[in-house]
Design an enzyme around this catalytic site. Sequence first.
Site, PDB file in Angstrom:
ATOM      1  N   ASP A   1       0.786  -1.334   0.043  1.00  0.00           N
ATOM      2  CA  ASP A   1       0.052  -0.106   0.043  1.00  0.00           C
ATOM      3  C   ASP A   1       0.784   1.202  -0.084  1.00  0.00           C
ATOM      4  OD1 ASP A   1      -2.260   1.513   0.093  1.00  0.00           O
ATOM      5  OD2 ASP A   1      -3.406   0.465   1.641  1.00  0.00           O
TER       6      ASP A   1
ATOM      7  N   ASP B   1     -10.841   1.984  -3.019  1.00  0.00           N
ATOM      8  CA  ASP B   1     -11.349   1.531  -1.615  1.00  0.00           C
ATOM      9  C   ASP B   1     -12.851   1.445  -1.616  1.00  0.00           C
ATOM     10  OD1 ASP B   1      -8.850   1.125  -0.535  1.00  0.00           O
ATOM     11  OD2 ASP B   1      -8.697   3.198   0.516  1.00  0.00           O
TER      12      ASP B   1
END
Length: 701
Positions: free
Chosen positions: A440, A504
């Site tokens: 990430d 997301d």
Amino acid sequence: MSHIVNLRGGGVAFVLDLSGPTPVVVHWGADLGDRGHPGIVSNPVPNSSLATGAKQELLPQASSGWRGRPALEGHRRNGTAFSPLLVTSQSRTLAGGGHEITMTDPEVAIEVVIEVRLSDEGMLRLRSTVANRGDSDYSLLALTTPVPTGLGAAEVLDLTGRWCREQHPQRQPLRQGTWLREFRHGRTGHDSSLFTAVGSTGFGNRAGSVWATHFGFSGNHSTYVELTPSGSAMIGNTELFSPGEMTLTPGESYTAPWTYAVHSASGLDGVTQTFHRWLRSRSSHPRSPRPVVLNTWEAVYFNHDLASLKELAHSAEKLGVERFVLDDGWFAHRRDDTAGLGDWYVDTDVWPAGLTTIISDVRARGMQFGLWVEPEMVNEDSDLIRAHPDWISGPGHGRTPLPWRNQQVIDLVNPEAWDHIFSRLDALLSENDISYLKWDQNRDLVEMGHAGSSSAHDQTLAAYRLIDAVRRAHPSVEIESCSSGGARVDLGILERTDRVWASDCNDALERHTIQRWTEAVLPPELVGTHIGPSTAHTTARTHSLSFRAIVALFGHFGIEWDVGNLDDEDFAELAQAVALYKAHRGLIHSGTAVHADLTDPAHTLNGSIAADGSEALFAFVSVATSVAELPGRVGFPGLDPEADYAVTVIFPTQSSPYRSIENVGWIPGGIIASGVFLTEVGLPMPILNPESAVLIHLVRA
Ligand code: GLA
């Protein structure tokens, strides 16, 4: 004598005329065969203009008559060497379909080498290298290899977005001037466009001429479409440098990232096919069946409790999950997002016996184990930064950039910091049975600096080097590129990772658009798509399980939901969706992606068609209520016109998305019809509830 270079591949040609002092692009578009090209035919010279007619230079420069954005911008001390006259000094054919042209200006001692490649799939790739051949520093401001568009170019389409709404299209007429997009995020960016396209009037999914480019880079960059009064539209992609960032000392050179360029005579699906075919031809392209993922993030967030995670793993196993990914929250001090980034040691308060307990449980259930990391970031509240406060990248003078999600960027240009992070990742992967990293990167990199000078470029390359080193040390570990969802989705990061996390947002309605446009460039096997909770955590919209499942099927499928507490109905339908994905992933991950052009904006039809036309899987999706009573007939694009197909709705079968007194005649029993009928006449579609979908399977009868 004319010297024509005619690169051909995948129905596309890129034709250069090298007869003059500078290379000129004669044509980029349909393959015209190998018959004699007249070469460049000179333009008229209008009144009130430079002495030579406008030409489509491969490397547009003012010295050869270009008055738009120059390809190369730079200077030496006191602003000298500001306008080179680069002329072809050498050119050679490259093995594997390409040409390399060297242009030099001995007076200013600058050399540019342009590499042009055209693959068998029709993928055109261009990149340039500028070298300082002088004995003083050269400040490079920009280096671009723009590509020209062809006849009929009339509209511009690119994508934009934000967190949880990546890759949304925006379209406008092509006008004189420059349509410039700048992405100063230090990462690719949520608003970054996966492609910049110019097309003929009204070009659609299946029709029209399109010229599209993609920039394979994960740092600061810009894209532009430029139409000057004297030329056809050009599309350019450039790395953006901060002031003083790119100084080439004598002998030094800079190579720009690849520009990928695709021409299609059959609309956006043609662009997509070339990108997909080319990406699938890479030796590094994932070939094993993409495993069903369970990611713990929206199931438990930071609440890492061994008993509940084991329960989750147990449910995952029963559902048919193949890869269990432990998301954020496992390392030291990481009880929320305010602390711990940088402390890449297992949190012994939460995991007294290390990660082994959960890993062995997951492995015993026959699943792979994956782990979340965010190696390029630190929290100031971490042991690492308490020990090395100077490892935060910033503008100098002891000032740090503004925080973002409570975090800062670790200065990976500092070799000690880089080595430390590499050794922690190496240790984690050596000590644990981990086959997957969700890598990430959760903030924009603003004011990046190393030792007081701007370092956005070096930081991007240092991150690439870090991923490359981890891969070399652990070649069997797959890596996902996540960046607060889809803020690092590009072909530069995909040279070193195996999939991207597109967003997301797990809301199926939003995801349907995000994935449609992400997959305009990336084949679905590279795009992570998860079924989220019934009520989406990022939008509070509630959707049926079948709608969420159908949207997630057209990607690298997974689940991100607390499936430990499902009722029997949901559990059975979710297990059915997992089984469907396993049955059809071979098709979805190798087939040709197609998108129908529908007139009613309330519906979409997208599908995947087997290379031999023997089978297809389509999603008919209702994205809104319609002005019409009936969806009417819809044609299935891309089928083999000669074949007969048996057409059936295969999902949902346990719940109903329909809203009518009586359904269309071919549901549920199915129908047999020819490919040409299904494409040209189409089938009447069922009335669906808004925000729901059906999955339609076609098999050659
Ligand atoms: C980012 C990612 C999410 C999740 C969280 C964890 O927001 O995009 O998927 O991993 O970080 O903190």
